[in-house]
Design an enzyme around this catalytic site. Structure first.
Site: not given
Ligand code: P53
Length: 478
Positions: A175, A377
């Site tokens: 990211e 993801e």
């Molecule tokens: P969590 C914010 C918005 C979009 C993606 O997020 C993000 C985040 C940071 O929170 O991060 C990615 O755990 C990231 C992962 C993360 C996942 O999205 O806040 O690459 O490390 O866990 C989900 O629900």
């Protein structure tokens, strides 16, 4: 409709959210080890001192450090073709500036990759997932400093040579496009000072810091791509962006332009540098207008051109809206990412569910770059109810099914070259945004609460068996 025969189905985790063992095997602390837990409403905090009255979820995480064999066996039971994970840099270089790596760390990841291979699972390795050796923050200010590039490349060289026969799929920075927002500086770069981890970030934040650090990361990524191809021409090295999609909240041309301009800086800037090997003209104009200054050294632009990626990977969770009209409501929570869309439902954390947004994003990106895409993801964070040693997560199955349907459409109706899909948090892990455990994504339930209490035992959820069948039928049965 069908998925390509070689389609890579799998799941994803990151070291700072899953691995734990933060002070074991000669590992040094990372920046992530300084981040406390939070909640929807209470932001996580970065503290320079580690104190006993704070809880730092990364220290134990879900302890994959000791459970990895069991976990990979469960991934194999689902039929994973690929497992995306990240390396904790400070496990290999505890202080970041050593000339030789920590042998125990090198052997640890070798053993993880061998375990994957034993089960015919292809590792997909994120080299940098929000995590750098803490010592490099203290001593050189992390990505503020150009010196960081040399430390990073020494680390990459160890990865590419030690794991030459075990890993061919790599991602440079997770990211990376968060760096175009104030928040990204805390996530990726940051100086050792106490602050709150909020999506909006500080109002008075100097964005020149972000773009200088981002430039260093771009150079580091390009050098890594060049080196990785030299060491093993079979290596496939991708970029990784947060797939942030915004829609104009109204059809007022002001809202359409606002949304388009935001997309250019949020997505195309990093995409263009990684894929086309150059800063786009709109970015140069933006920097001039916004008074953003950073140094680009001789030879840098040539490096960017030479180190372009082999594929484009991204995360995708939700979409939001934009408008010039201040009266519309935001998505809420400490990670509020935009305005509410009246046509979409949101989860408890305010993340709006939008399967079609995934199709929209893939068409947009593939249309611009024409290189293979990988979704690394995607998933639904949910406060699961654990009963009868399992979780009946039909809501998660529903979310994933609808997103996979859109992938099918993108491939078969739109002609997008999508090569793989790794569902996020395939085993429950610590949330990056809030530090909670109860924001669960997994096919596998982990018995652990927000403060790290629990047996750490693993249990398959209903979605585990559903995904197993999705993979077995190559996406035919959803
Ligand atoms: P969590 C914010 C918005 C979009 C993606 O997020 C993000 C985040 C940071 O929170 O991060 C990615 O755990 C990231 C992962 C993360 C996942 O999205 O806040 O690459 O490390 O866990 C989900 O629900």
């Amino acid at each position: 409709m069908a998925f390509p025969k070689e389609f890579l189905w799998g799941g994803a985790t990151a070291a700072n959210q899953a691995e734990g063992g933060w002070d074991q095997g000669g590992r040094g602390p990372s920046n992530s080890d300084h981040v406390t837990n939070g909640s929807h409403t209470v932001p996580r905090r970065f503290t320079t001192e580690l104190t006993d009255d704070n809880y730092y979820p990364s220290h134990q995480a879900i302890d994959m450090y000791t459970h990895y064999k069991e976990d990979i066996a469960m991934f194999a039971e689902m039929g994973f073709c690929v497992y995306r994970m990240s390396i904790s840099w400070s496990r290999l270089f505890p202080n970041g500036d050593e000339l030789e790596p920590n042998k125990e760390g090198v052997e640890y990841y070798r053993s993880v990759f061998e375990e994957c291979k034993k089960h015919n699972i292809e590792p997909l390795v994120t080299i940098n997932h929000f995590e750098n050796p803490y010592n490099l923050y203290e001593t050189i200010g992390s990505w503020d400093s150009r010196e960081m590039i040399d430390h990073f490349i020494r680390y990459c060289e160890v990865l590419f040579t030690e794991y030459k026969d075990l890993v061919t799929y790599w991602l440079t920075f997770n990211e990376i496009n968060f760096m175009t927002m104030p928040f990204g500086y805390n996530m990726h770069a940051g100086k050792p000072r106490d602050y709150e981890m909020k999506f909006g970030g500080a109002k008075d934040h100097d964005m020149s810091l972000n773009y200088q650090a981002l430039h260093h990361m771009f150079i580091a990524s390009s050098k890594a791509v060049i080196l990785g191809h030299e060491i093993n021409p079979e290596n496939k090295i991708g970029c990784m962006l947060a797939g942030m999609v915004s829609y104009p909240r109204t059809c007022h041309p002001d809202d359409v332009i606002l949304t388009q301009q935001a997309k250019k800086m949020m997505t195309y800037l990093c995409g263009d540098v990684h894929v086309r090997g150059e800063y786009p003209s709109f970015a140069k104009k933006y920097f001039e207008r916004a008074g953003i200054e950073f140094s680009i050294e001789d030879g840098d632009l040539e490096l960017l051109k030479a180190g372009t990626v082999d594929f484009y990977s991204f995360s995708y969770y939700s979409t939001s809206c934009k408008s010039e009209n201040p009266e519309f409501a935001t998505t809420g929570g400490n990670l509020a990412m935009g305005l509410k869309n009246p046509h979409l439902e949101a989860n408890e954390w305010g993340w709006q569910i939008d399967p079609q947004g995934l199709r929209y994003y893939m068409n947009d990106i593939y249309g611009r770059y024409q290189i293979p895409l990988m979704i690394v993801e995607n998933g639904l964070g949910f406060n699961d109810v654990f009963e009868d040693e399992t979780v009946h997560d039909d809501y998660r199955i529903d979310y994933l099914r609808k997103h996979i349907e859109q992938m099918d459409i993108a491939i078969n109706e739109d002609g997008v070259d999508l090569i793989g899909y790794t569902m996020w948090g395939c085993i429950d892990l610590v949330s990056a945004g809030t530090g909670e455990m109860k924001k669960r994504y997994g096919f596998i339930y982990v018995d652990m609460d927000d403060l790290g209490n629990g047996s750490l035992k693993r249990y398959p959820k209903d979605s585990f068996y559903w995904y197993k069948n999705v993979i077995a039928t190559n996406g035919q049965e959803l």
